[in-house]
Design a protein around this motif. Structure first.
Motif, mmCIF file in Angstrom:
data_model
loop_
_atom_site.group_PDB
_atom_site.id
_atom_site.type_symbol
_atom_site.label_atom_id
_atom_site.label_comp_id
_atom_site.label_asym_id
_atom_site.label_seq_id
_atom_site.Cartn_x
_atom_site.Cartn_y
_atom_site.Cartn_z
ATOM 1 N N UNK A 5 0.829 -1.203 0.000
ATOM 2 C CA UNK A 5 0.000 0.000 0.000
ATOM 3 C C UNK A 5 0.863 1.253 0.000
ATOM 4 N N UNK A 6 1.982 1.192 0.731
ATOM 5 C CA UNK A 6 2.880 2.350 0.764
ATOM 6 C C UNK A 6 3.452 2.629 -0.622
ATOM 7 N N UNK A 7 3.817 1.553 -1.365
ATOM 8 C CA UNK A 7 4.355 1.742 -2.717
ATOM 9 C C UNK A 7 3.291 2.293 -3.655
ATOM 10 N N UNK A 8 2.066 1.792 -3.529
ATOM 11 C CA UNK A 8 0.978 2.303 -4.376
ATOM 12 C C UNK A 8 0.771 3.798 -4.147
ATOM 13 N N UNK A 9 0.864 4.206 -2.879
ATOM 14 C CA UNK A 9 0.666 5.625 -2.555
ATOM 15 C C UNK A 9 1.826 6.475 -3.056
ATOM 16 N N UNK A 13 -0.084 5.463 -7.933
ATOM 17 C CA UNK A 13 -0.701 4.545 -8.889
ATOM 18 C C UNK A 13 -2.167 4.880 -9.114
ATOM 19 N N UNK A 14 -2.857 5.374 -8.090
ATOM 20 C CA UNK A 14 -4.275 5.723 -8.275
ATOM 21 C C UNK A 14 -4.432 6.827 -9.315
ATOM 22 N N UNK A 37 -5.901 -6.504 -9.310
ATOM 23 C CA UNK A 37 -4.634 -6.567 -8.598
ATOM 24 C C UNK A 37 -3.575 -7.078 -9.570
ATOM 25 N N UNK A 38 -2.300 -6.861 -9.289
ATOM 26 C CA UNK A 38 -1.266 -7.389 -10.194
ATOM 27 C C UNK A 38 -1.346 -8.909 -10.321
#
Length: 804
Positions: A5-9, A13-14, A37-38
């Motif tokens: 989640x930290x990497x997505x933020x 990515x959103x 999801x990946x």
């Protein structure tokens, strides 16, 4: 593939996915994207890529998949209905449209499954919902129930229509009554609070025969229900209540039936959402030049001409790679130079690639078997947790060290920042070395010179820098791999006007520390920049020499061909003279019946030897011309080469080589010819190929390439005047595309089923332009690259549609 989640933020990515959602045609695609999801592993990733490629091919060959622009998501309606127990007519109408759209999609994919078996991955979510669609057919396009929804509803509405007709008739009588004319404000029958009424002047309300319902907005009149309408209004109200009750019963029953198939309906929504998402990704491929990366089982990535999608047209393409020759890449350079953008670009491309999506990068980009992505990017101070900038960095890095492995991709921004420079650099080196021992892929940015030295001297670690123009204080955002970058803090400060005494003291403070390292890096950067500029100049010169060489070779070949033609015509005339002389001599012998026969024979023998000598010299010159015409590059011919047969106008592909002969395929023909008569084909050979096609006859043709070297070919008669292939290798796009367009038009009109366009391998520019043209032409059914023995990537075979 795991993305925390930290990497997505931190990679935003959103926001990147929102760029894709913008091209979706409905909220179905956006909802499906939110649920994705990946891929879990390489097998699932390959399956996703294969499915997207099949949808792309379907669009190219058959057009768009069925779609209704009024489609909308219904999953939330079904979830609400679990508690409410009833869906409104307008909501059930959305479900009916979705079912109809799913059935149309299922029909199209089922018809194409033979050509693209991977469509089964979508078809498995498209269940039979024909019964549900039939049940929902009782709903009008405005969401109201049809009269035929039930017998009772039909009877109720019939009664309401009769009552309404009676009310209108009686109301018209009231409005037309002369005795009531002076009391009415307007001669209009109105519906107020479910009751039919007339508008009466306020001063006549006590004399009008009826009941007051309400006062008008102006206060000058009142709505009154005439006594003669009260019974009919009551009857209409009762029927209206019965209608509402019956409609609720029908809607509850329909809702119950939909809830029984809720899973199948949600699956249909996912299938349609996936199709909508593929449309959005296709738009990225077509409009923004995104491409699906090549997959590798190794833990690496190699993104060519990658761009960050959030920068749109402002993005500068960069080449960034890691994993093949080194495991850690340390990027250095001044602030605002683009270090963090390069870091995020690699992370975003890896994320999108593992979703199975095309990525904003160029051809030959490679995505490897990356197990997870972890990031420490940006400044995340936390007052609630009492964390400083440095503490926040350390907390995230500790978590990364705890979960990282040999297939992890780690992105570390400003490594060692936020504390004492010496201690921060030492800690940064220790972190990198720990990740190196784990064989993780690491991209890190830093300003610390000790870390730069570590990257220069340590195995499996490589340096890179972002280019920066110190004269203009502007970055070029180009990433230079192989050389560290200067922070240039003092130079930037000087350009911005920092007082000279301050700068002097700063330089003195650095004199015995890191200034030598900065100077070395600066010199390396200047030398590399100069070498790159020199390389660009050499490349331009090489290209110009190559163009000149090709031009002179073409002109020389034309001159040699012209010379050979002149000699050939002269030899033909000489042979004709010899043959005429022989015939005359034979005729003369027959007339000399009385002369001495031995003397005549000796004379004839001498004459024949003379003519034979002339004939032999002519044939030797012909062989020399053929040898000259078949001159080729020192590189030996190989199967797949496109060649011309000397002495003929035939061009074709070498299928196989048998000692000193080769099997050549030209269109539908297959021939065996000596290797010495073959040479690599050029664009000028197409003219002679066209003439050869016009001279073909039913039953076959025989080409004579010289004494003892006859090439026998048996072919069906080709369409008159149009060759079965065209050569555009060596042409520019502006020269080639009009030529190919005209040729395909003529070939289709001539009745060919398939032709070939020979564009050569090169950089693939002509190949892509030819295939883009094929997508636009309405009479082209499809295209493919040449297979083994057909020219491979150097030839595109174009298949035409059948004429009706």
């Amino acid at each position: 593939m795991i993305i925390g989640e930290s990497a997505l933020t931190q990679l935003e990515i959103s926001k990147v996915l929102a760029v894709i959602k913008h091209d979706c045609r409905s909220d179905l695609g956006a909802s499906y994207l939110d649920s994705m999801t990946p891929a879990k592993d390489m097998d699932e990733l390959r399956s996703r890529q294969e499915l997207f490629a099949a949808v792309e091919q379907y669009r190219d060959r058959r057009g768009e998949l069925p779609w209704n622009h009024r489609l909308s998501a219904v999953k939330y309606l079904i979830e609400d209905a679990r508690s409410s127990g009833m869906l409104l007519g307008t909501e059930l109408l959305l479900i009916r449209r979705l079912i109809q759209g799913a059935e149309n999609l299922k029909e199209a994919l089922s018809a194409a499954r033979g050509e693209w078996p991977v469509f089964s991955l979508i078809l498995k979510n498209l269940h039979d919902l024909s019964r549900e669609r039939e049940l929902l057919s009782v709903i009008e396009d405005d969401g109201r129930l049809r009269d035929t929804a039930s017998d009772r509803l039909r009877r109720i509405r019939d009664g309401m229509r009769r009552t309404s007709a009676q009310i209108r008739s009686r109301g018209q009588s009231i409005l037309s009554d002369p005795s009531a004319a002076n009391m009415l404000q307007e001669r209009v029958l109105s519906l107020r609070n479910g009751r039919h009424a007339v508008l009466v002047r306020a001063d006549a309300a006590h004399t009008f025969p009826g009941l007051v319902i309400e006062r008008s907005g102006s206060g000058n009149s009142v709505y009154m229900e005439p006594h003669s309408l009260i019974e009919l209004n009551n009857e209409h109200a009762i029927l209206s209540g019965d209608e509402n009750t019956e409609e609720r019963l029908i809607l509850c029953k329909l809702t119950g039936r939909m809830m029984e198939r809720a899973g199948a309906i949600i699956d249909a929504e996912r299938a349609l959402g996936q199709t909508d998402l593929f449309y959005a990704l296709s738009e990225k491929v077509r409009r923004d030049k995104w491409l699906v990366p090549v997959l590798s089982n190794a833990v690496l990535f190699d993104f060519r001409r990658a761009r960050h999608p959030l920068l749109r047209e402002c993005a500068v393409p960069i080449d960034i790679f890691c994993g093949e020759n080194f495991r850690i890449l340390v990027v250095t350079g001044p602030n605002t130079g683009g270090k963090t953008v390069a870091l995020k670009t690699a992370g975003v491309c890896a994320c999108l690639g593992w979703y199975g999506f095309p990525i904003p990068a160029g051809e030959e980009s490679v995505l490897g078997n990356i197990g997870d992505i972890r990031c420490d990017i940006g400044d995340e101070q936390s007052i609630e947790q009492n964390l400083s900038t440095f503490s926040a960095h350390i907390s995230r890095i500790m978590k990364i060290l705890g979960v990282s492995a040999g297939d992890s991709l780690i992105l570390l921004d400003e490594l060692g920042a936020g504390t004492d420079p010496d201690e921060g650099a030492a800690l940064g080196i220790a972190v990198l070395d720990e990740l190196r021992l784990k064989k993780s892929l690491v991209l890190a940015t830093t300003h610390h010179n000790p870390i730069k030295r570590y990257a220069l001297t340590c195995k499996d670690v490589e340096s890179a820098s972002v280019e920066f123009d110190i004269n203009t204080l502007s970055p070029s955002y180009r990433l230079l791999i192989g050389i560290p970058g200067r922070s240039s803090a003092l130079l930037i400060a000087e350009k911005l006007g920092m007082p000279k005494p301050v700068l002097k003291r700063a330089y003195e403070a650095l004199r015995n520390k890191e200034v030598s390292m900065e100077e070395i890096i600066g010199e390396l950067q200047e030398k590399r920049t100069a070498m790159e500029r020199e390389g660009e100049t050499l490349e331009r010169t090489r290209a110009e020499i190559e163009r000149t060489r090709a031009k002179y070779e073409t002109e020389l070949r034309a001159l040699m061909n012209k010379r050979d033609k002149l000699l050939e015509d002269a030899d033909k005339k000489a042979i004709g003279i010899v043959e005429n002389a022989e015939n005359a001599a034979k005729s003369l012998i027959k007339t000399i019946e009385t002369a001495s026969r031995p003397d005549a024979d000796r004379k004839l023998g001498r004459t024949k030897k003379h003519f034979d000598r002339i004939r032999k010299q002519t044939e030797q010159r012909e062989d020399e011309r053929l040898e000259h015409r078949s001159e080729r590059d020192p590189k030996p011919l190989e199967p797949g080469d496109i060649v011309a047969v000397a002495g003929t106008s035939v061009i074709g592909n070498i299928s196989e080589i048998r000692k000193d002969k080769a099997v050549v395929i030209s269109g539908a023909a297959r021939m065996e010819t000596p290797l010495k008569l073959l040479r690599l084909a050029s664009g000028n050979d197409m003219k002679s190929a066209a003439r050869s096609a016009r001279s073909a006859r039913k039953g076959g043709i025989t080409l004579d390439a010289g004494d003892g070297n006859r090439v026998k070919i048996t072919v069906p008669p080709p369409p008159s005047g149009v060759p079965s292939s065209i050569m555009i290798r060596g042409m520019t796009i502006d020269e080639a595309m009009p030529t190919v367009t005209l040729y395909l038009d003529r070939a289709y009109c001539a009745g060919y089923g398939e032709v070939s366009v020979i564009h050569g391998r090169g950089e693939g520019i002509l190949r892509r332009e030819v295939q883009t043209l094929c997508k636009r032409l309405p009479y082209v059914d499809g295209y493919r690259l040449g297979g083994e023995g057909e020219g491979g990537f150097g030839v595109t075979f174009v298949r035409f549609k059948r004429k009706n």
